[in-house]
Enzyme design. Structure first.
Site, PDB file in Angstrom:
ATOM      1  N   ASP A  37      63.270  32.627  21.072  1.00 30.60           N
ATOM      2  CA  ASP A  37      62.480  31.687  21.879  1.00 30.60           C
ATOM      3  C   ASP A  37      61.640  32.481  22.878  1.00 30.60           C
ATOM      4  O   ASP A  37      62.091  33.459  23.469  1.00 30.60           O
ATOM      5  CB  ASP A  37      63.408  30.719  22.613  1.00 30.60           C
ATOM      6  CG  ASP A  37      62.657  29.516  23.158  1.00 30.60           C
ATOM      7  OD1 ASP A  37      62.867  28.406  22.639  1.00 30.60           O
ATOM      8  OD2 ASP A  37      61.849  29.679  24.110  1.00 30.60           O
ATOM      9  N   ILE A  38      60.385  32.054  23.062  1.00 26.40           N
ATOM     10  CA  ILE A  38      59.455  32.768  23.924  1.00 26.40           C
ATOM     11  C   ILE A  38      59.815  32.620  25.408  1.00 26.40           C
ATOM     12  O   ILE A  38      59.413  33.433  26.236  1.00 26.40           O
ATOM     13  CB  ILE A  38      58.013  32.255  23.653  1.00 26.40           C
ATOM     14  CG1 ILE A  38      56.980  33.297  24.014  1.00 26.40           C
ATOM     15  CG2 ILE A  38      57.730  30.936  24.352  1.00 26.40           C
ATOM     16  CD1 ILE A  38      55.583  32.990  23.486  1.00 26.40           C
ATOM     17  N   ASN A  95      66.514  18.930  19.905  1.00 27.18           N
ATOM     18  CA  ASN A  95      65.902  17.811  20.619  1.00 27.18           C
ATOM     19  C   ASN A  95      65.125  16.962  19.630  1.00 27.18           C
ATOM     20  O   ASN A  95      64.422  17.484  18.769  1.00 27.18           O
ATOM     21  CB  ASN A  95      64.955  18.336  21.702  1.00 27.18           C
ATOM     22  CG  ASN A  95      65.696  19.037  22.814  1.00 27.18           C
ATOM     23  OD1 ASN A  95      66.746  18.575  23.259  1.00 27.18           O
ATOM     24  ND2 ASN A  95      65.168  20.161  23.270  1.00 27.18           N
ATOM     25  N   GLU A 103      59.446  19.143  22.368  1.00 29.28           N
ATOM     26  CA  GLU A 103      58.083  19.583  22.695  1.00 29.28           C
ATOM     27  C   GLU A 103      57.293  19.994  21.459  1.00 29.28           C
ATOM     28  O   GLU A 103      56.093  19.753  21.391  1.00 29.28           O
ATOM     29  CB  GLU A 103      58.134  20.775  23.662  1.00 29.28           C
ATOM     30  CG  GLU A 103      58.582  20.379  25.059  1.00 29.28           C
ATOM     31  CD  GLU A 103      58.806  21.583  25.948  1.00 29.28           C
ATOM     32  OE1 GLU A 103      58.439  22.706  25.532  1.00 29.28           O
ATOM     33  OE2 GLU A 103      59.364  21.392  27.032  1.00 29.28           O
ATOM     34  N   VAL A 104      57.942  20.680  20.539  1.00 28.11           N
ATOM     35  CA  VAL A 104      57.231  21.173  19.352  1.00 28.11           C
ATOM     36  C   VAL A 104      57.620  20.298  18.159  1.00 28.11           C
ATOM     37  O   VAL A 104      58.801  20.221  17.804  1.00 28.11           O
ATOM     38  CB  VAL A 104      57.570  22.657  19.068  1.00 28.11           C
ATOM     39  CG1 VAL A 104      56.835  23.138  17.820  1.00 28.11           C
ATOM     40  CG2 VAL A 104      57.223  23.522  20.268  1.00 28.11           C
ATOM     41  N   HIS A 108      63.517  22.212  14.898  1.00 26.33           N
ATOM     42  CA  HIS A 108      64.123  23.493  15.269  1.00 26.33           C
ATOM     43  C   HIS A 108      65.480  23.243  15.889  1.00 26.33           C
ATOM     44  O   HIS A 108      65.665  22.281  16.624  1.00 26.33           O
ATOM     45  CB  HIS A 108      63.232  24.287  16.234  1.00 26.33           C
ATOM     46  CG  HIS A 108      62.700  23.492  17.381  1.00 26.33           C
ATOM     47  ND1 HIS A 108      61.696  22.566  17.228  1.00 26.33           N
ATOM     48  CD2 HIS A 108      63.037  23.470  18.691  1.00 26.33           C
ATOM     49  CE1 HIS A 108      61.420  22.014  18.391  1.00 26.33           C
ATOM     50  NE2 HIS A 108      62.238  22.527  19.310  1.00 26.33           N
ATOM     51  N   HIS A 110      68.040  25.096  18.444  1.00 27.38           N
ATOM     52  CA  HIS A 110      68.201  26.182  19.410  1.00 27.38           C
ATOM     53  C   HIS A 110      69.614  26.734  19.264  1.00 27.38           C
ATOM     54  O   HIS A 110      70.578  25.968  19.197  1.00 27.38           O
ATOM     55  CB  HIS A 110      68.071  25.659  20.833  1.00 27.38           C
ATOM     56  CG  HIS A 110      66.766  25.020  21.185  1.00 27.38           C
ATOM     57  ND1 HIS A 110      65.829  25.630  21.981  1.00 27.38           N
ATOM     58  CD2 HIS A 110      66.256  23.799  20.876  1.00 27.38           C
ATOM     59  CE1 HIS A 110      64.790  24.815  22.152  1.00 27.38           C
ATOM     60  NE2 HIS A 110      65.032  23.697  21.499  1.00 27.38           N
TER      61      HIS A 110
HETATM   62  P1  AMP Z   1      61.875  21.747  22.254  1.00 30.22           P
HETATM   63  O1  AMP Z   1      61.719  21.289  23.673  1.00 30.22           O
HETATM   64  O2  AMP Z   1      63.257  21.505  21.726  1.00 30.22           O
HETATM   65  O3  AMP Z   1      60.787  21.196  21.352  1.00 30.22           O
HETATM   66  O4  AMP Z   1      61.753  23.319  22.293  1.00 30.22           O
HETATM   67  C1  AMP Z   1      60.587  24.020  22.024  1.00 30.22           C
HETATM   68  C2  AMP Z   1      60.900  25.482  22.272  1.00 30.22           C
HETATM   69  O5  AMP Z   1      59.905  26.254  21.666  1.00 30.22           O
HETATM   70  C3  AMP Z   1      60.940  25.872  23.756  1.00 30.22           C
HETATM   71  O6  AMP Z   1      62.222  26.416  24.058  1.00 30.22           O
HETATM   72  C4  AMP Z   1      59.827  26.905  23.869  1.00 30.22           C
HETATM   73  O7  AMP Z   1      60.126  27.953  24.779  1.00 30.22           O
HETATM   74  C5  AMP Z   1      59.716  27.410  22.442  1.00 30.22           C
HETATM   75  N1  AMP Z   1      58.433  27.984  22.075  1.00 30.22           N
HETATM   76  C6  AMP Z   1      57.199  27.469  22.269  1.00 30.22           C
HETATM   77  N2  AMP Z   1      56.252  28.270  21.755  1.00 30.22           N
HETATM   78  C7  AMP Z   1      56.893  29.330  21.209  1.00 30.22           C
HETATM   79  C8  AMP Z   1      56.467  30.505  20.520  1.00 30.22           C
HETATM   80  N3  AMP Z   1      55.177  30.759  20.286  1.00 30.22           N
HETATM   81  N4  AMP Z   1      57.424  31.365  20.095  1.00 30.22           N
HETATM   82  C9  AMP Z   1      58.717  31.141  20.330  1.00 30.22           C
HETATM   83  N5  AMP Z   1      59.183  30.034  20.964  1.00 30.22           N
HETATM   84  C10 AMP Z   1      58.291  29.148  21.396  1.00 30.22           C
END
Ligand code: AMP
Length: 124
Positions: A37-38, A95, A103-104, A108, A110
């Site tokens: 994770d970034i 999530n 968010e994405v 995924h 974690h």
């Molecule tokens: P979520 O809130 O469960 O959708 O988590 C999205 C996760 O993606 C967050 O923990 C971010 O830090 C992570 N994230 C966003 N962009 C990147 C990226 N380019 N590379 C790695 N992790 C990312």
């Protein structure tokens, strides 16, 4: 905030899968990619994603093949073992949707580890 319509190819993880954005790869096989994770929330914070176009756990468990679902969960366990987290322990989180604060919009899981992680949910 996440978009919860059909899968959209312009999300960050789709770009990582296509090699358009970099990632710190931890594991890869035919169906699955895992990377750091970034913005890590624990000493070890890895994201495991399916290579198929699934928005969320809801989408994945409804539409993915048994092979994809099996490969995904096998990979989660494999990555945790590869990171030597099986014995001290770790936490998994996926999530989904607005209340889950996803968010994405590409599924995924974690994997958090590397320290005692505290209570499961903070009080708001
Ligand atoms: P979520 O809130 O469960 O959708 O988590 C999205 C996760 O993606 C967050 O923990 C971010 O830090 C992570 N994230 C966003 N962009 C990147 C990226 N380019 N590379 C790695 N992790 C990312």
């Amino acid at each position: 905030m996440a978009k919860f319509g059909p899968y959209e190819d312009d999300n960050i993880f789709a770009k990582i899968l296509r090699g358009e954005l970099p990632c710190e790869k931890v594991y890869e096989d035919q169906h699955v990619l895992a990377f750091n994770d970034i913005n890590p929330q624990a000493p070890i914070h890895v994201l495991v994603i399916p290579k198929g176009p699934y928005v969320s756990m809801d989408d994945f468990t409804e539409k993915a093949s048994d092979e994809e679902i099996g490969a995904f969960f096998r990979a989660v366990g494999k990555v945790a073992r590869q990171l030597e987290l099986a014995e001290p322990g770790y936490r998994l989180l996926a999530n989904h949707g607005t209340d889950g604060m996803q968010e994405v919009p590409h599924l995924h899981i974690h994997i958090f580890g590397g320290r005692k992680l505290g209570p499961m949910l903070k009080t708001a």
